[in-house]
Design a protein around this motif. Structure first.
Motif, PDB file in Angstrom:
ATOM      1  N   PRO A 117     -16.536   2.444  -9.267  1.00 48.54           N
ATOM      2  CA  PRO A 117     -16.768   1.446  -8.214  1.00 48.54           C
ATOM      3  C   PRO A 117     -16.102   0.125  -8.582  1.00 48.54           C
ATOM      4  CG  PRO A 117     -18.751   1.778  -9.516  1.00 48.54           C
ATOM      5  CD  PRO A 117     -17.785   2.837  -9.955  1.00 48.54           C
ATOM      6  N   VAL A 118     -15.583  -0.556  -7.575  1.00 46.99           N
ATOM      7  CA  VAL A 118     -14.895  -1.838  -7.755  1.00 46.99           C
ATOM      8  C   VAL A 118     -15.701  -2.930  -7.052  1.00 46.99           C
ATOM      9  CG1 VAL A 118     -12.785  -3.149  -7.279  1.00 46.99           C
ATOM     10  CG2 VAL A 118     -12.633  -0.726  -7.900  1.00 46.99           C
ATOM     11  N   TYR A 119     -15.851  -4.068  -7.735  1.00 48.56           N
ATOM     12  CA  TYR A 119     -16.553  -5.210  -7.162  1.00 48.56           C
ATOM     13  C   TYR A 119     -15.630  -6.424  -7.164  1.00 48.56           C
ATOM     14  CZ  TYR A 119     -20.656  -2.286  -7.693  1.00 48.56           C
ATOM     15  OH  TYR A 119     -21.546  -1.251  -7.595  1.00 48.56           O
ATOM     16  N   LEU A 120     -15.788  -7.274  -6.161  1.00 46.97           N
ATOM     17  CA  LEU A 120     -15.023  -8.517  -6.055  1.00 46.97           C
ATOM     18  C   LEU A 120     -15.954  -9.673  -6.387  1.00 46.97           C
ATOM     19  CD1 LEU A 120     -13.315  -7.775  -2.607  1.00 46.97           C
ATOM     20  CD2 LEU A 120     -12.474  -7.182  -4.893  1.00 46.97           C
ATOM     21  N   CYS A 121     -15.490 -10.576  -7.238  1.00 48.66           N
ATOM     22  CA  CYS A 121     -16.327 -11.699  -7.665  1.00 48.66           C
ATOM     23  C   CYS A 121     -15.527 -12.986  -7.545  1.00 48.66           C
ATOM     24  CB  CYS A 121     -16.787 -11.491  -9.108  1.00 48.66           C
ATOM     25  SG  CYS A 121     -17.754 -12.858  -9.788  1.00 48.66           S
ATOM     26  N   GLY A 122     -16.123 -14.013  -6.949  1.00 43.89           N
ATOM     27  CA  GLY A 122     -15.424 -15.288  -6.826  1.00 43.89           C
ATOM     28  C   GLY A 122     -16.359 -16.465  -6.963  1.00 43.89           C
ATOM     29  N   ILE A 123     -15.807 -17.565  -7.472  1.00 44.95           N
ATOM     30  CA  ILE A 123     -16.540 -18.820  -7.591  1.00 44.95           C
ATOM     31  C   ILE A 123     -15.871 -19.875  -6.718  1.00 44.95           C
ATOM     32  CG2 ILE A 123     -17.036 -20.743  -9.164  1.00 44.95           C
ATOM     33  CD1 ILE A 123     -17.637 -18.811 -11.331  1.00 44.95           C
ATOM     34  N   SER A 124     -16.659 -20.607  -5.936  1.00 40.59           N
ATOM     35  CA  SER A 124     -16.163 -21.697  -5.093  1.00 40.59           C
ATOM     36  C   SER A 124     -15.066 -21.186  -4.151  1.00 40.59           C
ATOM     37  CB  SER A 124     -15.688 -22.862  -5.967  1.00 40.59           C
ATOM     38  OG  SER A 124     -15.485 -24.020  -5.193  1.00 40.59           O
ATOM     39  N   MET A 125     -13.838 -21.671  -4.266  1.00 35.24           N
ATOM     40  CA  MET A 125     -12.777 -21.169  -3.396  1.00 35.24           C
ATOM     41  C   MET A 125     -12.529 -19.692  -3.644  1.00 35.24           C
ATOM     42  SD  MET A 125      -8.838 -22.451  -2.844  1.00 35.24           S
ATOM     43  CE  MET A 125      -8.105 -21.218  -3.943  1.00 35.24           C
ATOM     44  N   GLY A 126     -12.799 -19.230  -4.867  1.00 33.21           N
ATOM     45  CA  GLY A 126     -12.684 -17.808  -5.148  1.00 33.21           C
ATOM     46  C   GLY A 126     -13.696 -16.998  -4.358  1.00 33.21           C
ATOM     47  N   ALA A 127     -14.912 -17.530  -4.207  1.00 34.62           N
ATOM     48  CA  ALA A 127     -15.931 -16.862  -3.396  1.00 34.62           C
ATOM     49  C   ALA A 127     -15.507 -16.837  -1.932  1.00 34.62           C
ATOM     50  CB  ALA A 127     -17.272 -17.578  -3.542  1.00 34.62           C
ATOM     51  N   THR A 128     -14.975 -17.956  -1.451  1.00 36.37           N
ATOM     52  CA  THR A 128     -14.468 -17.999  -0.080  1.00 36.37           C
ATOM     53  C   THR A 128     -13.357 -16.978   0.112  1.00 36.37           C
ATOM     54  OG1 THR A 128     -15.038 -20.339   0.126  1.00 36.37           O
ATOM     55  CG2 THR A 128     -13.370 -19.497   1.633  1.00 36.37           C
ATOM     56  N   THR A 129     -12.488 -16.857  -0.883  1.00 43.92           N
ATOM     57  CA  THR A 129     -11.376 -15.909  -0.812  1.00 43.92           C
ATOM     58  C   THR A 129     -11.875 -14.475  -0.654  1.00 43.92           C
ATOM     59  OG1 THR A 129      -9.932 -17.335  -2.145  1.00 43.92           O
ATOM     60  CG2 THR A 129      -9.396 -14.995  -2.080  1.00 43.92           C
ATOM     61  N   VAL A 130     -12.822 -14.059  -1.511  1.00 43.64           N
ATOM     62  CA  VAL A 130     -13.270 -12.665  -1.437  1.00 43.64           C
ATOM     63  C   VAL A 130     -14.120 -12.420  -0.191  1.00 43.64           C
ATOM     64  CG1 VAL A 130     -13.076 -12.287  -3.910  1.00 43.64           C
ATOM     65  CG2 VAL A 130     -15.248 -13.099  -2.996  1.00 43.64           C
ATOM     66  N   LEU A 131     -14.855 -13.437   0.263  1.00 47.15           N
ATOM     67  CA  LEU A 131     -15.624 -13.270   1.494  1.00 47.15           C
ATOM     68  C   LEU A 131     -14.704 -13.121   2.701  1.00 47.15           C
ATOM     69  CD1 LEU A 131     -18.521 -15.825   0.920  1.00 47.15           C
ATOM     70  CD2 LEU A 131     -18.696 -13.331   0.911  1.00 47.15           C
ATOM     71  N   MET A 132     -13.644 -13.930   2.745  1.00 46.17           N
ATOM     72  CA  MET A 132     -12.682 -13.806   3.845  1.00 46.17           C
ATOM     73  C   MET A 132     -11.981 -12.454   3.818  1.00 46.17           C
ATOM     74  SD  MET A 132     -10.824 -17.509   4.278  1.00 46.17           S
ATOM     75  CE  MET A 132     -11.712 -18.970   4.817  1.00 46.17           C
ATOM     76  N   ALA A 133     -11.804 -11.911   2.613  1.00 45.02           N
ATOM     77  CA  ALA A 133     -11.118 -10.621   2.486  1.00 45.02           C
ATOM     78  C   ALA A 133     -11.999  -9.451   2.879  1.00 45.02           C
ATOM     79  CB  ALA A 133     -10.629 -10.433   1.055  1.00 45.02           C
ATOM     80  N   SER A 134     -13.298  -9.694   3.008  1.00 42.73           N
ATOM     81  CA  SER A 134     -14.231  -8.588   3.203  1.00 42.73           C
ATOM     82  C   SER A 134     -14.003  -7.828   4.499  1.00 42.73           C
ATOM     83  CB  SER A 134     -15.669  -9.104   3.161  1.00 42.73           C
ATOM     84  OG  SER A 134     -15.943  -9.951   4.272  1.00 42.73           O
ATOM     85  N   GLU A 135     -13.379  -8.472   5.487  1.00 40.78           N
ATOM     86  CA  GLU A 135     -13.160  -7.776   6.759  1.00 40.78           C
ATOM     87  C   GLU A 135     -11.808  -7.080   6.816  1.00 40.78           C
ATOM     88  OE1 GLU A 135     -10.999  -8.866   9.577  1.00 40.78           O
ATOM     89  OE2 GLU A 135      -9.989 -10.201   8.170  1.00 40.78           O
ATOM     90  N   LEU A 136     -11.017  -7.198   5.750  1.00 43.12           N
ATOM     91  CA  LEU A 136      -9.717  -6.534   5.700  1.00 43.12           C
ATOM     92  C   LEU A 136      -9.882  -5.072   5.293  1.00 43.12           C
ATOM     93  CD1 LEU A 136      -7.643  -9.308   3.866  1.00 43.12           C
ATOM     94  CD2 LEU A 136      -7.680  -8.812   6.322  1.00 43.12           C
ATOM     95  N   PRO A 137      -8.901  -4.239   5.599  1.00 41.61           N
ATOM     96  CA  PRO A 137      -8.970  -2.854   5.118  1.00 41.61           C
ATOM     97  C   PRO A 137      -8.869  -2.823   3.595  1.00 41.61           C
ATOM     98  CG  PRO A 137      -7.356  -3.091   6.907  1.00 41.61           C
ATOM     99  CD  PRO A 137      -7.737  -4.477   6.486  1.00 41.61           C
ATOM    100  N   LEU A 138      -9.939  -2.454   2.926  1.00 44.32           N
ATOM    101  CA  LEU A 138      -9.981  -2.352   1.471  1.00 44.32           C
ATOM    102  C   LEU A 138     -10.298  -0.900   1.092  1.00 44.32           C
ATOM    103  CD1 LEU A 138     -12.130  -5.530   0.710  1.00 44.32           C
ATOM    104  CD2 LEU A 138      -9.651  -5.332   0.471  1.00 44.32           C
ATOM    105  N   LYS A 139      -9.837  -0.513  -0.058  1.00 46.09           N
ATOM    106  CA  LYS A 139     -10.076   0.860  -0.501  1.00 46.09           C
ATOM    107  C   LYS A 139     -11.576   1.120  -0.605  1.00 46.09           C
ATOM    108  CE  LYS A 139      -5.679   1.320  -2.938  1.00 46.09           C
ATOM    109  NZ  LYS A 139      -5.128   2.195  -1.891  1.00 46.09           N
TER     110      LYS A 139
END
Length: 276
Positions: A171-193
């Motif tokens: 399993p793969v997890y995405l982790c971000g802090i501050s702008m990094g958190a915004t980045t992974v949250l924005m990516a959540s609606e994209l087609p990801l594996k």
């Protein structure tokens, strides 16, 4: 010239002065907020450091953890973004991995700064870690910081990269802090594996527009705040073709089907906890 004419002339002059000041302030704010190389940021770095200063008594521990993570032997890797930039990352595999976590640092920060304190815990817990240097940061290419708008597509790039390392289908997890958190949250609606099983979002902001308006509201006390933001956004569009409000985490959450762990502290002096 009669009084009405003088009043009109004075009003026009005052408007011109305000507009000129707002334009100058917007160029400075844009440089500080979004340019990779910002003389203004270098000049104000001591002030910025105060915003992210560790809690009293933790300074040495934080500094030591940063140095330890930066100096830990690991593989420096690269990937090419959707728009042709070479992005840099650092691959730190666990001996008996249970999962892979891809780590995205914050605005004008670094992977070893933001994740130094958590590195040993996560690695010893069976996490193979991929530390990303966000575009326009560190050794990754890019001229402009876009507050997750373009960075979200880099998440896809790094997920695809991690898949090549993921021979055990972990399993793969995405982790971000501050702008990094915004980045992974924005990516959540994209087609990801489908190996992506969750997101850890630590003190993210809702959008570039929201965080900039918050900063302007806290720090601008002379010029009209709405005018300053308008000029800053216009400057950003002129340089990048994007608006700070072009996309948000709220937009992404409407289409997110991945579990999210939200983390935020009430003492955050930069990102309002209300955004989380």
């Amino acid at each position: 010239m009669n009084k009405k004419g003088l009043f009109a002339l004075g009003a026009a002059a005052l408007t011109g002065i305000i507009a000129a000041q707002a334009a100058l302030a917007s160029e400075a704010a844009y440089s500080l907020a979004s340019k990779r190389k910002s003389i203004l940021f270098d000049l104000t770095r001591k002030q910025e450091d105060k915003l992210i200063a560790p809690p009293a008594g933790m300074e040495n521990a934080v500094a030591d953890s940063m140095t330890a993570l930066r100096d830990t032997p690991m593989e420096t890797v690269s990937a090419v973004s959707h728009d042709g930039l070479t992005l840099t990352g650092h691959w730190y595999p666990a001996e008996n991995p249970l999962r892979i976590v891809i780590m995205f640092h914050g605005w004008r920060s670094s992977w070893y700064h933001d994740f130094g304190m958590s590195a040993d815990f996560m690695h010893d817990s069976g996490c193979s870690l991929l530390y990303v240097e966000q575009r326009s940061h560190g050794k990754s290419e890019g001229k402009y910081i876009s507050y997750g708008i373009k960075e979200r597509y880099d998440v896809q790039t790094w997920v695809d990269f991690a898949a090549e390392k993921n021979t055990d289908n972990l399993p793969v997890y995405l982790c971000g802090i501050s702008m990094g958190a915004t980045t992974v949250l924005m990516a959540s609606e994209l087609p990801l594996k489908n190996t992506v099983k969750g997101i850890i979002a630590d003190c993210g902001f809702t959008s570039g527009e929201a965080i900039l308006k918050s900063i302007i509201d806290e720090n601008i006390h002379v010029l009209p705040k709405s005018v300053v933001y308008k000029y800053v956004d216009r400057t950003f569009r002129r340089h990048t073709g994007m608006s700070y409000g072009e996309y948000s985490t709220l937009d992404a959450m409407k289409n997110c089907h991945i579990p999210v762990l939200f983390i935020h502290g009430e003492n955050d002096a930069f990102v309002p906890v209300s955004m989380t």
